[in-house]
Write a protein that holds these residues in place. Structure first.
Motif, mmCIF file in Angstrom:
data_model
loop_
_atom_site.group_PDB
_atom_site.id
_atom_site.type_symbol
_atom_site.label_atom_id
_atom_site.label_comp_id
_atom_site.label_asym_id
_atom_site.label_seq_id
_atom_site.Cartn_x
_atom_site.Cartn_y
_atom_site.Cartn_z
ATOM 1 N N PRO A 131 0.809 -1.230 0.000
ATOM 2 C CA PRO A 131 0.000 0.000 0.000
ATOM 3 C C PRO A 131 0.834 1.267 0.000
ATOM 4 O O PRO A 131 0.531 2.217 -0.723
ATOM 5 C CB PRO A 131 -0.815 -0.132 1.293
ATOM 6 N N ASN A 189 -4.807 -5.529 -5.066
ATOM 7 C CA ASN A 189 -4.537 -4.230 -4.462
ATOM 8 C C ASN A 189 -5.728 -3.309 -4.688
ATOM 9 O O ASN A 189 -5.987 -2.866 -5.803
ATOM 10 C CB ASN A 189 -3.268 -3.619 -5.066
ATOM 11 N N MET A 205 -6.155 -0.330 -3.874
ATOM 12 C CA MET A 205 -5.817 1.069 -4.143
ATOM 13 C C MET A 205 -5.639 1.323 -5.640
ATOM 14 O O MET A 205 -5.502 2.465 -6.067
ATOM 15 C CB MET A 205 -4.535 1.445 -3.400
#
Length: 482
Positions: free
Chosen positions: A259, A373, A375
């Motif tokens: 992250p 992921n 994000m």
């Protein structure tokens, strides 16, 4: 002022070892061995990070996590698990821990020294600055022996420093042998750097791979200031962002899609957007670009730069679109990480059928690497997946054709091919573009509007507006292709 860390773990020996190590790294450490004392410590003080064992007693780890969620919702939390079986046996899950504010899981056994990298991975530049043990002046130079693989290289002209040096800086004597010329916390000495540059003809400096994130953080911030400064030449701005992007891509390829790594990537992309948005003479810089560095990291940066410059020519462009495409460009070849190293040394034309078939899987592998992921949005993933799809249906991995290909993907595809032609042939950008336009089989691989807008990248925007030399309904490119 040292950053404060709360260690909450039932193991007294582990607490002592971890505490001693973190104090050596200049952290201020509070240790507790049960959940009740952890909550009391959180009530009485503020911490940069809390490292908490899931198996605390006298108020369990879950109870303490709930306490922090209610009372300290922005607390940075790293959860320690005694073993992977805690997740495998579903005593908890990564999703549940994330809901409580966990930013990272650490599974025992692990080296205590790895806590340094874990904590630094969550630090801002301001945090780094706070945690430096500063010294006035410069420490003595020290000769050290470390493997070359543990160092990151930077051109001496591309190295900038805060007044207090953020990390140890070295020059290379020979294989695996270095001199530490600046120590972390020293007052920066331009004179010492210049001595090696001017008297010893040193071209590169080195720093430990573990300090690469600090380099990126500082140079990212410096790049944002340069871009905002109208008195700084555009060439210097492009050079600074290239420098940051190169090291960032290297970090992402080696550390994975953590992250905090993705978060840094978004900062790089915002700087790239601001450059494309604010630099009025960007067309001149791109037209005269002549740095033929063949590395994968520089390749990814140039694909990013030219892709975002193309998007800027479209009426529908936006900050979000440019930044998402920039992020996809930085990662577009990340799937090659999983290919055999010897394959990466070849260009596609040099590969046999089996090698080329394996090479064609790298877009799918890239998406698999970033799939989990959260994000990274779906647009970024689709651009990565389709960055080798051609408008005429001759691309890969799915041989998509025409409007079934995302426009952003076809833009990246053109920029990717263009950069390969430019670097492999050591051509300036206009010559590389001319080579593409003169090849009918090449031109039909891209939407004609994309090619037309790529031509605009190298033309004075004011001239386009004034003379309408390339109107949006022009058929100039399609005529060349017919």
């Amino acid at each position: 002022m040292a950053l404060k860390v709360l260690l909450a773990d039932p193991g007294e020996k582990w607490l002592e070892s971890a505490s001693n190590f973190l104090k050596e790294q200049f952290y201020e450490v509070t240790c507790v061995n049960n959940g009740k004392d952890a909550q009391l410590a959180l009530y009485n003080d503020k911490f940069f990070a809390v490292i908490i064992n899931f198996d605390l007693q006298s108020h369990s780890g879950i109870q303490v996590l709930k306490f922090m969620q209610r009372n300290h919702p922005n607390q940075r939390i790293l959860v320690v698990l005694e073993s992977q079986s805690i997740l495998d046996e579903e005593r908890t899950s990564e999703e549940q821990l994330k809901k409580f504010g966990m930013v990272e899981i650490i599974v025992k056994p692990f080296e205590i020294e790895s806590l340094k990298d874990v904590l630094e991975g969550h630090q801002s530049l301001g945090d780094f600055m706070k945690n430096i043990k500063r010294r006035e002046g410069q420490s003595d130079e020290v000769e050290v022996e470390n493997p070359d693989s543990s160092f990151t290289q930077v051109r001496i002209d591309d190295f900038y420093s805060a007044k207090a040096v953020l990390f140890d800086v070295f020059i290379k004597l020979r294989s695996n042998r270095y001199i530490k010329i600046l120590h972390s916390g020293d007052t920066f000495s331009k004179e010492r750097i210049d001595k090696y540059r001017n008297e010893k003809n040193v071209e590169h400096l080195y720093f430990h791979n573990s300090d690469r994130r600090k380099f990126i953080q500082y140079h990212n911030q410096l790049a944002s200031k340069l871009i905002a400064n109208k008195n700084i030449p555009g060439e210097a701005k492009v050079k600074m962002i290239r420098n940051v992007a190169d090291k960032y891509i290297q970090e992402a390829y080696t550390q994975g899609m953590k992250p905090q790594v993705v978060e840094q990537g978004k900062e790089v992309c915002e700087n790239i957007y601001n450059l494309v948005e604010k630099e009025k003479n960007l067309f001149k810089i791109l037209k005269s670009y002549e740095e033929f560095d063949p590395t994968a990291f520089t390749h990814a940066f140039l694909v990013t730069l030219f892709s975002t410059a193309i998007i800027k020519q479209f009426d529908w462009q936006s900050k979000a679109t440019i930044e998402a495409t920039a992020l996809a460009c930085l990662f577009h070849d990340i799937g090659k990480m999983k290919l055999p190293p010897e394959l990466l040394e070849k260009r596609p034309l040099e590969m046999d059928d089996d090698e080329y078939a394996l090479y064609m899987t790298h877009p799918q592998i890239g998406v698999e690497i970033i799939e989990e992921n959260r994000m990274i949005n779906n647009s970024v993933k689709q651009i990565i997946l389709q960055h080798h799809e051609y408008y005429d249906g001759t691309g890969f991995p799915y041989k998509k054709k025409g409007s079934s290909i995302l426009t952003l993907s076809n833009i990246v595809c053109l920029a990717n091919d263009f950069v390969h032609i430019m670097i492999d042939g050591e051509m300036d950008p206009p010559t590389a573009l001319k080579k593409i336009l003169m090849d009918r089989d090449q031109v039909v691989k891209y939407n004609s509007m994309i090619v037309e807008n790529f031509i605009k990248v190298f033309v004075d925007p004011a001239k386009i507006v004034k003379e309408t030399s390339l109107p949006s309904n022009s058929k100039i490119v399609s005529k060349k292709a017919s």
